[in-house]
Design a protein around this motif. Sequence first.
Motif, PDB file in Angstrom:
ATOM      1  N   THR A 142       0.849  -1.179   0.000  1.00 26.42           N
ATOM      2  CA  THR A 142       0.000   0.000   0.000  1.00 26.42           C
ATOM      3  C   THR A 142       0.892   1.239   0.000  1.00 26.42           C
ATOM      4  O   THR A 142       1.766   1.373   0.862  1.00 26.42           O
ATOM      5  N   TYR A 145       2.407   7.380   0.843  1.00 25.84           N
ATOM      6  CA  TYR A 145       2.772   8.757   0.486  1.00 25.84           C
ATOM      7  C   TYR A 145       3.478   8.730  -0.862  1.00 25.84           C
ATOM      8  O   TYR A 145       4.412   7.956  -1.071  1.00 25.84           O
ATOM      9  N   ARG A 161      -3.705   5.489  11.637  1.00 22.53           N
ATOM     10  CA  ARG A 161      -4.436   6.500  10.870  1.00 22.53           C
ATOM     11  C   ARG A 161      -3.524   7.535  10.221  1.00 22.53           C
ATOM     12  O   ARG A 161      -3.917   8.197   9.254  1.00 22.53           O
ATOM     13  N   TRP A 162      -2.310   7.682  10.753  1.00 23.47           N
ATOM     14  CA  TRP A 162      -1.446   8.762  10.295  1.00 23.47           C
ATOM     15  C   TRP A 162      -0.020   8.260  10.081  1.00 23.47           C
ATOM     16  O   TRP A 162       0.422   7.310  10.714  1.00 23.47           O
ATOM     17  N   SER A 181      -2.579  11.300   6.016  1.00 17.17           N
ATOM     18  CA  SER A 181      -3.679  10.419   6.390  1.00 17.17           C
ATOM     19  C   SER A 181      -3.580   9.122   5.607  1.00 17.17           C
ATOM     20  O   SER A 181      -3.472   9.136   4.374  1.00 17.17           O
ATOM     21  N   THR A 182      -3.608   7.986   6.299  1.00 13.10           N
ATOM     22  CA  THR A 182      -3.584   6.692   5.611  1.00 13.10           C
ATOM     23  C   THR A 182      -4.956   6.328   5.072  1.00 13.10           C
ATOM     24  O   THR A 182      -5.096   5.354   4.321  1.00 13.10           O
ATOM     25  N   GLU A 183      -5.982   7.097   5.441  1.00 16.95           N
ATOM     26  CA  GLU A 183      -7.342   6.797   4.992  1.00 16.95           C
ATOM     27  C   GLU A 183      -7.649   7.412   3.627  1.00 16.95           C
ATOM     28  O   GLU A 183      -8.248   6.774   2.767  1.00 16.95           O
ATOM     29  N   ASP A 184      -7.227   8.672   3.422  1.00 18.22           N
ATOM     30  CA  ASP A 184      -7.541   9.325   2.150  1.00 18.22           C
ATOM     31  C   ASP A 184      -6.334   9.970   1.483  1.00 18.22           C
ATOM     32  O   ASP A 184      -6.478  10.625   0.439  1.00 18.22           O
ATOM     33  N   GLY A 185      -5.115   9.803   2.068  1.00 16.08           N
ATOM     34  CA  GLY A 185      -3.912  10.352   1.460  1.00 16.08           C
ATOM     35  C   GLY A 185      -3.725  11.842   1.646  1.00 16.08           C
ATOM     36  O   GLY A 185      -2.783  12.430   1.086  1.00 16.08           O
ATOM     37  N   ARG A 186      -4.597  12.477   2.416  1.00  8.70           N
ATOM     38  CA  ARG A 186      -4.486  13.921   2.635  1.00  8.70           C
ATOM     39  C   ARG A 186      -3.165  14.250   3.319  1.00  8.70           C
ATOM     40  O   ARG A 186      -2.746  13.588   4.258  1.00  8.70           O
TER      41      ARG A 186
END
Length: 612
Positions: A142, A145, A161-162, A181-186
């Motif tokens: 996965t 970044y 989460r981060w 953010s690992t959830e949405d890449g923000r």
Amino acid sequence: MRSLLQIPSVAARDVDTEGRTLVSYDVTGSAQLYEVGADGEWRQLTDLDGVAAGRYLPGARAVVVQHDAGGNERGQLSLVDLDSPDVAGEGPLPPLVPFVHDPAFVHRLAGVAPGRVLYLTNRRNGVDFDLVSREIASGKETVLYDGGGYVAEVEASPDGRWVALTRPNAPANSLQLLLVSTEDGRIEPLTPWGDDAFVRTPSWQPDSSALLVSGNPGREMTAVLRYDLAARTWSEVVADPGHDLVGWVSPAGAHVLVASNDDGAVSLALHSLPDGELVRDLDLPAGGCAALHRHPDPVWSQAGDAVAVTYSSPVEPPYAVRLDVASGTSRAVRPPDRPDLPGGLVAPESHRVATPDGEQIPTFVYRPADGGDGSAVLVIHGGPEGQSVRQWQPMVAALVAQGHTVLVPNVRGSTGYGKRWYALDDVRRRLDSVADLAALHDWLPTIGVDPDRVALYGGSYGGYMVLAGLAFQPARWAAGVDIVGIASLVTFLENTSDYRRAHREREYGSLANDRDFLHEASPLTQVDAIRAPLFVIHGANDPRVPLSEAEQIVAALRARNVPCELRVYGDEGHGLAKRANQLDAYPAACAFLAEQLAKRPGGTSDRGEGVA
């Protein structure tokens, strides 16, 4: 020199809760991984052609190993199962199983967690580094970044989460902290400071509510700072206005281990959280370096009951130390059957050398016990954003034993002495750091050194400084030893690895905007002025400073009949990592300096005035 080089070194890589320590040990000729049990028994884990580093995998009896080929720095990752039986016919070592392999690209171990490994790679485009999470069992990957740039450090939050990571910022020497953010890449920048802040060692509180870093926003010296995720605010945890501090949070979040840099002597202390109060200083000898600067960072055990660190001093080769957090006591992990240290090892005196423009150069002076023979060697560190500290340096010890006074300066641009000092050589101020060499030379008679018998010695950026001193100050220097140094800032930036060019232009200046100055500040541009003999050492596989840098300065000097020796090692990269090559190159360099700096009865100097 040969006896000093053959003293093996140990570096701490990891520690577990069963009393075992993972170390690098170079008795075989290059640093390999070993496990040292609680009973002191040693077990070799790797026998690779190049240097091996690694970490324990949490929740398993396994190690992830990072290794390259011949110093090319294109790291590959493999796994070692510590519970597997030895493979018949393949010797006593456990098998090395490929995990992440593609020899065309760099893969750097960035973190370990139960069941997965985090690594950084430039395989997407050869320049930018992406952060990838790979599951041990399935091999599923996965990308966490891919926002571009050279990523320095990574730390995933315990709740998953981060990811906090550090990346070079636009100004030289600065690093920015990003929260991904690992959830949405923000991607959220956490360092919106107006100055050239340097941020490193991100580490999380166990509940993922806060992040601790070491940084210097709005201050001269680095402090341990806390970022609260809910409030989105920063606060100070541990600070010292006179010293750089670096911190690492314990897994349980009750303590932070803090390294304090006092003029190159680095000590460790335990502080409580969240208040930052001192709990105790840790049990290490004074006058050495317990972390940072060519030593691996300290590593906490998963349970937080122990810390593994590497320690050395000017009179003590590197060894690992396992620190017990509850008692503060330490257990040294030294090489088994280490030979006795030679006599005559000395600790340095600390001086501040004045410059014509009113600065003070922090300088260590190593004097032979008998006062020496009046000659001197200046040993200049690499970087340029580095620091010479009070740690083991076999070449310095050998030069002192040979009768030379050795100066180890931290010229402007060095870290460890505040933000202002390390910014004084940025881009078009490059030659100001070279001018510091002249100030040091002019100071030498005050400590009994013959100014006509002084040489320069340095590696990487220190090699650039050697060549620059010989080129821009030819009247001052009797000889030079250049190890993987830069002859031309222009051709260096043109030919270095793509990912490094973008990173290094921040410090030196860019080819697009500063080519004229880069040409002006290059030793090769002033090669006609060089008349001191030169000894050059380089690795053929160097991805940072290409071999062409050595070849072009040597060719130019030989065309002008300046004595110059070049030694190239086909299985080395940016420096010499293998003992066989060190034993070939460094004693020869010592002999070269002894010859060039020898007293010549009745001789006079024919050196004219040079450019200061």
